[in-house]
Scaffold this motif. Structure first.
Motif, mmCIF file in Angstrom:
data_model
loop_
_atom_site.group_PDB
_atom_site.id
_atom_site.type_symbol
_atom_site.label_atom_id
_atom_site.label_comp_id
_atom_site.label_asym_id
_atom_site.label_seq_id
_atom_site.Cartn_x
_atom_site.Cartn_y
_atom_site.Cartn_z
ATOM 1 N N LYS A 1 -42.112 2.488 -11.997
ATOM 2 C CA LYS A 1 -41.913 2.697 -10.449
ATOM 3 C C LYS A 1 -41.260 3.925 -10.475
ATOM 4 N N MET A 2 -40.278 4.294 -11.113
ATOM 5 C CA MET A 2 -39.387 5.387 -11.130
ATOM 6 C C MET A 2 -40.613 6.790 -11.078
ATOM 7 N N HIS A 3 -41.622 6.704 -11.752
ATOM 8 C CA HIS A 3 -42.417 7.557 -11.926
ATOM 9 C C HIS A 3 -42.993 8.276 -10.449
ATOM 10 N N HIS A 4 -43.214 6.958 -9.788
ATOM 11 C CA HIS A 4 -43.905 7.374 -8.393
ATOM 12 C C HIS A 4 -42.798 8.213 -7.460
ATOM 13 N N TYR A 5 -41.489 7.337 -7.815
ATOM 14 C CA TYR A 5 -40.345 7.933 -6.786
ATOM 15 C C TYR A 5 -40.257 9.288 -7.105
ATOM 16 N N ILE A 6 -40.010 9.550 -8.504
ATOM 17 C CA ILE A 6 -39.665 11.187 -8.666
ATOM 18 C C ILE A 6 -40.800 11.937 -8.308
ATOM 19 N N GLN A 7 -42.184 11.600 -8.453
ATOM 20 C CA GLN A 7 -43.151 12.717 -8.130
ATOM 21 C C GLN A 7 -43.055 12.706 -6.598
ATOM 22 N N THR A 8 -42.855 11.491 -5.701
ATOM 23 C CA THR A 8 -42.948 11.804 -4.286
ATOM 24 C C THR A 8 -41.679 12.461 -3.960
ATOM 25 N N THR A 9 -40.541 12.258 -4.182
ATOM 26 C CA THR A 9 -39.381 12.978 -3.883
ATOM 27 C C THR A 9 -38.956 14.215 -4.366
ATOM 28 N N GLY A 10 -39.348 14.551 -5.778
ATOM 29 C CA GLY A 10 -39.062 15.767 -6.161
ATOM 30 C C GLY A 10 -37.600 16.073 -6.803
ATOM 31 N N ARG A 11 -36.853 14.934 -6.415
ATOM 32 C CA ARG A 11 -35.522 14.981 -6.884
ATOM 33 C C ARG A 11 -35.027 14.023 -7.539
ATOM 34 N N TYR A 12 -33.911 14.078 -8.487
ATOM 35 C CA TYR A 12 -33.392 12.802 -8.919
ATOM 36 C C TYR A 12 -31.968 13.061 -9.440
ATOM 37 N N ALA A 13 -30.981 11.875 -9.541
ATOM 38 C CA ALA A 13 -29.777 12.095 -10.069
ATOM 39 C C ALA A 13 -29.654 11.486 -11.261
ATOM 40 N N VAL A 14 -28.714 11.858 -12.374
ATOM 41 C CA VAL A 14 -28.562 11.272 -13.530
ATOM 42 C C VAL A 14 -27.044 10.732 -13.491
ATOM 43 N N SER A 15 -26.866 9.522 -14.036
ATOM 44 C CA SER A 15 -25.484 9.236 -14.109
ATOM 45 C C SER A 15 -25.387 8.632 -15.515
ATOM 46 N N PHE A 16 -24.350 9.353 -16.237
ATOM 47 C CA PHE A 16 -24.038 8.866 -17.766
ATOM 48 C C PHE A 16 -23.046 7.872 -17.674
ATOM 49 N N ASP B 1 -21.921 5.951 -5.263
ATOM 50 C CA ASP B 1 -21.462 7.047 -4.541
ATOM 51 C C ASP B 1 -22.637 8.058 -3.947
ATOM 52 N N TRP B 2 -22.431 8.886 -2.891
ATOM 53 C CA TRP B 2 -23.475 9.867 -2.666
ATOM 54 C C TRP B 2 -22.967 11.194 -3.198
ATOM 55 N N PHE B 3 -24.022 12.004 -3.753
ATOM 56 C CA PHE B 3 -23.616 13.141 -4.413
ATOM 57 C C PHE B 3 -24.849 14.225 -4.197
ATOM 58 N N ASN B 4 -24.506 15.169 -3.409
ATOM 59 C CA ASN B 4 -25.669 16.042 -2.693
ATOM 60 C C ASN B 4 -27.049 15.345 -2.335
ATOM 61 N N GLY B 5 -26.791 14.373 -1.556
ATOM 62 C CA GLY B 5 -27.883 13.473 -1.062
ATOM 63 C C GLY B 5 -28.465 12.474 -1.811
ATOM 64 N N LEU B 6 -27.824 12.462 -3.115
ATOM 65 C CA LEU B 6 -28.592 11.446 -4.069
ATOM 66 C C LEU B 6 -27.416 10.536 -4.416
#
Length: 155
Positions: free
Chosen positions: A55-70, A95-100
């Motif tokens: 599902k994330m494939h579609h979400y990233i294609q649609t939004t063009g943005r993502y965040a990564v948490s280690f 938490d919200w970081f740069n809108g993500l």
């Protein structure tokens, strides 16, 4: 070589665990991923490999943005939640970081804007420019030979 042998060989490479998140229509979406890497320092680029059926494939294609948490070593349950390994609903604090959305108390959080995408087999490699980073302290949660693991420091 069969698929199992290939998977066994790939499991010999210890990786950190990240949760990839984005938001679409005011809903937070996330998935656990260990197929993440830094690509370039100038410009600051990272890459995540997402299966085409995820599902994330579609979400990233649609939004063009993502965040990564280690994830930190005490965040195993969060990893399992986003990997679909937990029964029932689990509450995860963001938490919200740069809108993500990012995982609260993660070792690091990175906000990214997708600049390119490449089909690679049954996955897409989403290359993104890093817009900002946030750092914390702690030890990482690792994955090795199909199991969660912790880092051991050398003396």
């Amino acid at each position: 070589m069969d698929d199992r042998q290939f998977r066994n060989a790939m499991s010999m490479f210890a990786t950190g665990i990240s949760v990839i998140t984005t938001t679409l229509d005011y809903d937070v979406h996330g998935m656990t991923a260990n197929a993440f890497m830094s690509v370039s320092l100038n410009p600051k680029l990272v890459l995540v490999s997402i299966g085409e059926r995820a599902k994330m494939h579609h979400y990233i294609q649609t939004t063009g943005r993502y965040a990564v948490s280690f994830l930190a070593e005490d965040q195993r349950e969060i990893s399992m939640t986003f990997a679909g390994q937990m029964e029932g609903q689990r509450s995860v604090e963001f938490d919200w970081f740069n809108g993500l959305p990012v995982i609260r108390d993660a070792l690091a959080a990175i906000s990214c804007d997708v600049v390119d995408a490449h089909k690679a087999g049954d996955h897409t490699l989403f290359i993104a420019e890093v817009s900002d980073v946030r750092l914390a302290t702690g030890q990482p949660l690792l994955f090795y030979q199909g199991k969660y693991s912790r880092a051991h420091a050398f003396a």
